[in-house]
Design a protein around this motif. Structure first.
Motif, mmCIF file in Angstrom:
data_model
loop_
_atom_site.group_PDB
_atom_site.id
_atom_site.type_symbol
_atom_site.label_atom_id
_atom_site.label_comp_id
_atom_site.label_asym_id
_atom_site.label_seq_id
_atom_site.Cartn_x
_atom_site.Cartn_y
_atom_site.Cartn_z
ATOM 1 N N VAL A 164 6.681 30.669 37.377
ATOM 2 C CA VAL A 164 5.924 29.455 37.058
ATOM 3 C C VAL A 164 4.550 29.840 36.527
ATOM 4 C CG1 VAL A 164 4.954 27.301 37.948
ATOM 5 C CG2 VAL A 164 7.119 28.185 38.878
ATOM 6 N N LEU A 165 4.185 29.274 35.383
ATOM 7 C CA LEU A 165 2.876 29.514 34.772
ATOM 8 C C LEU A 165 2.094 28.211 34.743
ATOM 9 C CD1 LEU A 165 0.881 31.287 33.080
ATOM 10 C CD2 LEU A 165 2.132 30.511 31.045
ATOM 11 N N ASN A 166 0.836 28.253 35.212
ATOM 12 C CA ASN A 166 -0.035 27.081 35.164
ATOM 13 C C ASN A 166 -1.209 27.389 34.246
ATOM 14 O OD1 ASN A 166 -2.092 25.111 35.730
ATOM 15 N ND2 ASN A 166 -1.007 24.599 37.611
ATOM 16 N N LEU A 167 -1.326 26.624 33.173
ATOM 17 C CA LEU A 167 -2.396 26.794 32.198
ATOM 18 C C LEU A 167 -3.510 25.799 32.496
ATOM 19 C CD1 LEU A 167 -0.170 27.135 28.999
ATOM 20 C CD2 LEU A 167 -1.206 28.969 30.360
ATOM 21 N N GLY A 168 -4.705 26.313 32.804
ATOM 22 C CA GLY A 168 -5.796 25.456 33.247
ATOM 23 C C GLY A 168 -5.679 25.195 34.736
ATOM 24 N N VAL A 169 -5.424 26.240 35.492
ATOM 25 C CA VAL A 169 -5.095 26.116 36.920
ATOM 26 C C VAL A 169 -6.302 25.738 37.770
ATOM 27 C CG1 VAL A 169 -5.510 28.536 37.494
ATOM 28 C CG2 VAL A 169 -3.807 27.236 38.781
ATOM 29 N N ASN A 170 -7.529 25.989 37.275
ATOM 30 C CA ASN A 170 -8.754 25.750 38.024
ATOM 31 C C ASN A 170 -8.654 26.417 39.399
ATOM 32 O OD1 ASN A 170 -10.887 23.721 39.578
ATOM 33 N ND2 ASN A 170 -11.405 24.107 37.448
ATOM 34 N N SER A 171 -8.846 25.671 40.493
ATOM 35 C CA SER A 171 -8.810 26.294 41.827
ATOM 36 C C SER A 171 -7.430 26.248 42.461
ATOM 37 C CB SER A 171 -9.831 25.628 42.744
ATOM 38 O OG SER A 171 -9.537 24.253 42.898
ATOM 39 N N GLY A 172 -6.424 25.800 41.712
ATOM 40 C CA GLY A 172 -5.043 25.929 42.178
ATOM 41 C C GLY A 172 -4.442 24.729 42.882
ATOM 42 N N TYR B 194 -5.614 34.740 36.526
ATOM 43 C CA TYR B 194 -6.310 35.446 35.453
ATOM 44 C C TYR B 194 -7.397 34.551 34.866
ATOM 45 C CZ TYR B 194 -2.243 38.588 35.426
ATOM 46 O OH TYR B 194 -1.246 39.473 35.780
ATOM 47 N N THR B 195 -8.571 35.125 34.654
ATOM 48 C CA THR B 195 -9.610 34.452 33.877
ATOM 49 C C THR B 195 -9.380 34.835 32.431
ATOM 50 O OG1 THR B 195 -11.184 34.639 35.723
ATOM 51 C CG2 THR B 195 -12.079 34.153 33.542
ATOM 52 N N HIS B 196 -8.956 33.856 31.643
ATOM 53 C CA HIS B 196 -8.522 34.206 30.285
ATOM 54 C C HIS B 196 -8.533 32.970 29.392
ATOM 55 C CE1 HIS B 196 -6.697 37.213 27.652
ATOM 56 N NE2 HIS B 196 -5.911 36.261 27.183
ATOM 57 N N ASP B 197 -8.620 33.210 28.089
ATOM 58 C CA ASP B 197 -8.584 32.153 27.075
ATOM 59 C C ASP B 197 -7.130 31.788 26.783
ATOM 60 O OD1 ASP B 197 -8.833 30.469 24.920
ATOM 61 O OD2 ASP B 197 -10.103 31.818 23.740
ATOM 62 N N ILE B 198 -6.798 30.530 26.969
ATOM 63 C CA ILE B 198 -5.420 30.064 26.739
ATOM 64 C C ILE B 198 -5.005 30.245 25.278
ATOM 65 C CG2 ILE B 198 -3.934 28.002 26.771
ATOM 66 C CD1 ILE B 198 -5.450 27.091 29.234
ATOM 67 N N ASN B 199 -5.981 30.276 24.380
ATOM 68 C CA ASN B 199 -5.657 30.490 22.965
ATOM 69 C C ASN B 199 -5.082 31.883 22.701
ATOM 70 O OD1 ASN B 199 -6.480 28.042 21.515
ATOM 71 N ND2 ASN B 199 -8.539 28.518 22.274
ATOM 72 N N ASP B 200 -5.232 32.790 23.666
ATOM 73 C CA ASP B 200 -4.816 34.182 23.464
ATOM 74 C C ASP B 200 -3.903 34.640 24.593
ATOM 75 O OD1 ASP B 200 -4.693 36.759 22.369
ATOM 76 O OD2 ASP B 200 -6.431 37.428 23.531
ATOM 77 N N LEU B 201 -2.863 33.871 24.855
ATOM 78 C CA LEU B 201 -1.940 34.201 25.940
ATOM 79 C C LEU B 201 -1.170 35.499 25.665
ATOM 80 C CD1 LEU B 201 -0.414 30.695 26.813
ATOM 81 C CD2 LEU B 201 -2.039 32.022 28.166
ATOM 82 N N ALA B 202 -0.891 35.740 24.408
ATOM 83 C CA ALA B 202 -0.049 36.894 24.060
ATOM 84 C C ALA B 202 -0.639 38.207 24.555
ATOM 85 C CB ALA B 202 0.159 36.946 22.549
ATOM 86 N N SER B 203 -1.982 38.302 24.563
ATOM 87 C CA SER B 203 -2.616 39.567 24.953
ATOM 88 C C SER B 203 -2.410 39.910 26.426
ATOM 89 C CB SER B 203 -4.117 39.514 24.650
ATOM 90 O OG SER B 203 -4.761 38.548 25.467
ATOM 91 N N LEU B 204 -2.040 38.932 27.247
ATOM 92 C CA LEU B 204 -1.782 39.200 28.663
ATOM 93 C C LEU B 204 -0.398 39.800 28.886
ATOM 94 C CD1 LEU B 204 -3.280 36.026 30.412
ATOM 95 C CD2 LEU B 204 -4.188 38.356 30.440
ATOM 96 N N ASN B 205 0.483 39.612 27.902
ATOM 97 C CA ASN B 205 1.832 40.196 27.979
ATOM 98 C C ASN B 205 2.528 39.835 29.299
ATOM 99 O OD1 ASN B 205 3.993 41.679 26.920
ATOM 100 N ND2 ASN B 205 3.316 43.568 27.930
ATOM 101 N N LEU B 206 2.569 38.540 29.601
ATOM 102 C CA LEU B 206 3.130 38.071 30.877
ATOM 103 C C LEU B 206 4.627 37.790 30.823
ATOM 104 C CD1 LEU B 206 0.289 35.577 31.875
ATOM 105 C CD2 LEU B 206 0.700 37.871 32.817
ATOM 106 N N GLY B 207 5.211 37.820 29.646
ATOM 107 C CA GLY B 207 6.631 37.515 29.522
ATOM 108 C C GLY B 207 6.890 36.015 29.473
ATOM 109 N N GLU B 208 8.129 35.631 29.751
ATOM 110 C CA GLU B 208 8.522 34.223 29.670
ATOM 111 C C GLU B 208 8.641 33.617 31.063
ATOM 112 O OE1 GLU B 208 12.179 34.524 27.438
ATOM 113 O OE2 GLU B 208 11.119 34.059 25.572
ATOM 114 N N PHE B 209 8.598 32.285 31.097
ATOM 115 C CA PHE B 209 8.580 31.576 32.380
ATOM 116 C C PHE B 209 9.657 30.491 32.430
ATOM 117 C CE2 PHE B 209 4.496 33.499 31.868
ATOM 118 C CZ PHE B 209 4.133 33.882 33.152
ATOM 119 N N ASP B 210 10.142 30.231 33.637
ATOM 120 C CA ASP B 210 11.123 29.163 33.857
ATOM 121 C C ASP B 210 10.468 27.788 33.824
ATOM 122 O OD1 ASP B 210 13.554 30.828 34.699
ATOM 123 O OD2 ASP B 210 12.024 31.531 36.088
ATOM 124 N N LEU B 211 9.198 27.737 34.235
ATOM 125 C CA LEU B 211 8.466 26.465 34.275
ATOM 126 C C LEU B 211 7.021 26.715 33.884
ATOM 127 C CD1 LEU B 211 8.126 23.447 35.000
ATOM 128 C CD2 LEU B 211 7.731 24.170 37.381
#
Length: 313
Positions: free
Chosen positions: A145-153, A197-214
């Protein structure tokens, strides 16, 4: 004391607006109405006769909705007579809003911001629809599961308490705000299956996280520094598994002086205008359907779009 026993709602709104225009933030306005507990299974607007006196019936929901529309807080009603109560509205302080807060761009949603005082999971209008969205996305069948803009969770807290397969999940949260991510790491430090991760959502590819089910994103992809359409398409094509699901939450509210006020607002309008919100919702629906996803749209103060793949093989 205003008495609205036989006053139409149109006239009530006019009278209250005029009165509120003379008040400053945190001042009150009071009025007498029929006690809604007098009757049940009665629609607002019906005439009720009590002890030879006619009243227009309105339930408490009608008064709560009116308070929100007028940017007021409805306080606890008080008994006034055998058949009436006093309704009390407090005028909200429109300047007490994170929407107007002036702060570092990275920390507008940080731990020292007004936004950090907002707890969506304690708002029934949010949490009930978010849980339904998790059901629609078959959370108990997902693994990554990947959450984009997760803030404090906040969304992960719900999954941790609600998902029957939580121990088997791998959850990853990404946000641009360093203090929010640090807060999330501290909150979930006991869970080895959650990473941030503290990261820019515009550049997800650089994290190399693979694919997600959700993939989940609540109130983030519509940010002014993101291009919604191309970003959504990129996420679906590059981060979402072929048989995966996606939950998008579109804010249809504003947070003012401790209240979640219904209705999206844009800069050029002094009132709620939801054109841009529905533009993004409809684009998302059409795009996901073209990609063979079953799409549901639910919610109120937050509009939840859930896309679940129906592709085979």
């Amino acid at each position: 004391m205003l008495n609205f026993s036989q006053t139409s709602m149109i006239e009530i709104i006019k009278l209250l607006k005029n009165k509120l225009n003379t008040l400053t933030a945190k001042e009150f306005i009071e009025f007498e109405v029929l006690n809604p507990d007098i009757a049940t299974s009665t629609y607002s607007g019906n005439m009720i006769t009590v002890d030879n006196q006619e009243y227009i019936y309105r339930g408490y929901k009608s008064w709560i909705d009116l308070a929100q529309t007028l940017h007021c807080r409805m306080l606890t009603p008080t008994i006034y007579s055998e058949h009436t109560v006093i309704i009390k509205f407090e005028k909200l302080n429109s300047d007490d809003s994170f929407h107007k807060s002036i702060t570092d761009k990275e920390e507008k949603y940080g731990t020292n911001s007004i936004f950090s005082e907002i707890h969506k999971n304690e708002e029934s209008a949010f949490i009930s629809h978010y849980i339904k969205a998790l059901d629609n996305a078959s959370i108990n069948k997902r693994l990554r599961v990947l959450n984009l803009g997760v803030n404090s969770g906040d969304e992960f807290e719900v999954i941790q308490k609600y998902a029957s397969n939580f121990e088997n999940l791998e959850l990853i949260g990404i946000d641009f705000c360093p203090s929010a991510i640090n807060s999330a790491k501290e909150k979930f430090k006991e869970f080895q299956n959650i990473s941030f991760y503290t990261h820019d959502i515009n550049d997800l590819a650089s994290l190399n996280l693979g694919e997600f089910d959700l993939i989940i994103s609540i109130g983030t992809l519509q940010s002014s520094n993101l291009e919604f359409n191309p970003l959504l398409m990129s996420i679906v094509q590059n981060q979402l598994k072929k048989d995966g699901a996606i939950i998008l939450g579109f804010p249809n509210c504003r947070w003012i002086d401790g209240e979640m006020i219904y209705g999206a607002k844009v800069k050029n309008y002094p009132f709620s205008e939801m054109g841009l919100l529905y533009k993004d919702v409809i684009f998302s629906k059409k795009y996901l359907q073209q990609k063979k996803y079953r799409v549901t749209i639910t919610g109120k103060d937050y509009i939840f779009l859930v896309g679940s793949s129906i592709r085979k093989g």
